[in-house]
Design an enzyme around this catalytic site. Sequence first.
Site, short mmCIF file in Angstrom:
data_model
loop_
_atom_site.label_atom_id
_atom_site.label_comp_id
_atom_site.label_asym_id
_atom_site.label_seq_id
_atom_site.Cartn_x
_atom_site.Cartn_y
_atom_site.Cartn_z
N CYS A 166 -4.68 2.33 -3.71
CA CYS A 166 -3.47 2.80 -3.14
C CYS A 166 -2.16 2.03 -3.38
O CYS A 166 -1.38 1.76 -2.63
CB CYS A 166 -3.38 3.08 -1.73
SG CYS A 166 -4.67 4.60 -1.37
N HIS B 255 0.90 -1.34 -0.08
CA HIS B 255 -0.03 0.17 -0.04
C HIS B 255 0.89 1.35 -0.10
O HIS B 255 2.09 1.33 0.57
CB HIS B 255 -0.80 -0.02 1.38
CG HIS B 255 -2.08 0.79 1.31
ND1 HIS B 255 -1.57 2.34 1.69
CD2 HIS B 255 -3.00 1.17 1.22
CE1 HIS B 255 -2.83 2.91 1.73
NE2 HIS B 255 -3.77 2.27 1.50
N GLN C 161 -4.40 -4.45 7.18
CA GLN C 161 -5.26 -5.51 6.79
C GLN C 161 -5.40 -6.70 7.35
O GLN C 161 -6.13 -7.47 7.08
CB GLN C 161 -5.12 -5.76 5.09
CG GLN C 161 -5.20 -4.52 4.34
CD GLN C 161 -6.96 -4.23 4.32
OE1 GLN C 161 -7.67 -4.86 4.96
NE2 GLN C 161 -7.11 -2.89 3.69
N ASP D 202 3.44 -3.85 8.25
CA ASP D 202 2.24 -3.14 8.21
C ASP D 202 1.00 -4.16 8.31
O ASP D 202 0.75 -4.92 7.43
CB ASP D 202 2.12 -2.68 6.79
CG ASP D 202 0.53 -1.85 6.42
OD1 ASP D 202 -0.22 -1.81 7.30
OD2 ASP D 202 0.61 -1.28 5.09
N LYS E 165 -10.53 -0.17 10.74
CA LYS E 165 -10.25 -1.31 9.59
C LYS E 165 -10.91 -2.29 10.50
O LYS E 165 -11.29 -3.53 10.15
CB LYS E 165 -9.13 -1.46 9.16
CG LYS E 165 -8.79 -0.35 8.37
CD LYS E 165 -7.59 -1.01 7.07
CE LYS E 165 -7.03 -0.08 6.19
NZ LYS E 165 -7.91 0.63 5.15
C1 LIG Z 1 -2.29 -2.42 3.71
C2 LIG Z 1 -2.77 -1.22 4.17
N1 LIG Z 1 -1.84 -0.29 4.66
C3 LIG Z 1 -1.88 0.83 5.18
C4 LIG Z 1 -3.28 1.48 5.09
C5 LIG Z 1 -3.51 2.74 5.55
O1 LIG Z 1 -4.34 2.79 6.54
P1 LIG Z 1 -4.96 4.03 7.21
O2 LIG Z 1 -5.58 4.84 6.05
O3 LIG Z 1 -5.93 3.79 8.31
O4 LIG Z 1 -3.72 4.82 7.46
C6 LIG Z 1 -4.21 0.72 4.67
C7 LIG Z 1 -5.46 1.26 4.32
O5 LIG Z 1 -6.06 1.05 3.21
C8 LIG Z 1 -3.95 -0.76 4.00
O6 LIG Z 1 -5.10 -1.42 3.37
#
Ligand SMILES: Cc1ncc(COP(=O)(O)O)c(C=O)c1O
Length: 414
Positions: A372, A129, A210, A207, A233
Amino acid sequence: MVVSTSSSLDTAALRADFPFLDELVGGRPLAYLDSASSTQKPRQVLDRMRAFYEHEYANVHRGVYRLAERATEGYEGARRTVATFLSAPSEREVIFTRSATESINLVAYAWGLQNLGPGDTVVITELEHHANFVPWQFIASRTGASFRHIPIDDAGELQLDALDDLAREGSIKVVAVGLVSNSLGTINPVERLTAWAHEQGAIMVVDAAQAAPHRTIDVQALGCDFLALSSHKLCGPSGIGALWGRRELLEAMAPFNLGGEMIRSVGFDRTTFNELPYKFEAGTPAIAEAVGFGSAIDYISEIGLPAIERHEHELTVYAMARLEELAWVRIFGPAAERRAGIVSFDVEGIHPHDVAQILDWEGIAVRAGHHCTQPLMARLGVAATTRASFYLYSIAEEVDRLVEGLHKVKKSLG
Ligand SMILES: Cc1ncc(COP(=O)(O)O)c(C=O)c1O
């Protein structure tokens, strides 16, 4: 088609917890298939936040009066809940941030600026992402470090045989990997990558945005050094996330944001910083949101992450089987056994935005776009995909509605 999921979750009872399910879109119940983007909120979390604002709210840490103590207890109680949720050795290693994005930025800036330089390498993956890509690309470029990625194969899984070549290239200092891909659902072998990162003398940043909503996370078993997650999430409010970090690394890092709360003493010649975790929490935090985050963790933990994961897996198997019946739909990513509850696909000859628009007319919410993950889209050779994603309140009937909706899309535009 007969609904054949045999989930052990009592979804009918669970769905009663979610007020959004009473919403009608165009006269039909909403089929919300966009939980990878953000999840809906159960009454328990909404009620907890309301009760906090009505009976416990004040600024935290500063007051000696009882209400401030109650608010502080709510906020710090949420931190303990996050620490337990992640099996963190200490709640002092849990820092509240605005989001998973901010958690990763915190590490990239506060650790990266101090520890990276020319000759060093930051490794991410082709699946990342942007939240776990752009901060590292930026800090690598600021510090003169190289920026490399682990490629994927055609099934959307990491090509681990590329690791040896990467290791030969030079001194790897950071490996930053998502546990679950938000675009393809791929579950990455993070324990293995952590062992490899440590063999290279690198830190491992995970990260878990998800992954945390769906599977048990134990930072000690994973062996990583930092892990980022977001509340929104996993049935909690937006505007709050957390970073877990190894204490010795956090202690050695300079602060990220500066201001009130994060100091020990301030003078004209010198300022000294607070102890963990407050050193990284400048200003008034998102107090009620932290309480809501804790309440959401309680909610999903009570249901049980293994049961949630099983339910989503059954839905994913069902959804992929139903979508595979459509010769004009191409599914991206690995087999159901190797992915979380996320299915990205392409409808032949029809732009994903048009697909999502027509599905919306049928009361079906899916996401269309690059999610993204533009470098991943480039690898897949598409500008965008349509993505359906599931959570504990998702049901097979919604998958059936998606398939019916896609037939309508095909009929109108195909
Ligand atoms: C894999 C992953 N990392 C990071 C993020 C970023 O999360 P946030 O928008 O809550 O900062 C997302 C959000 O879609 C994501 O799916």
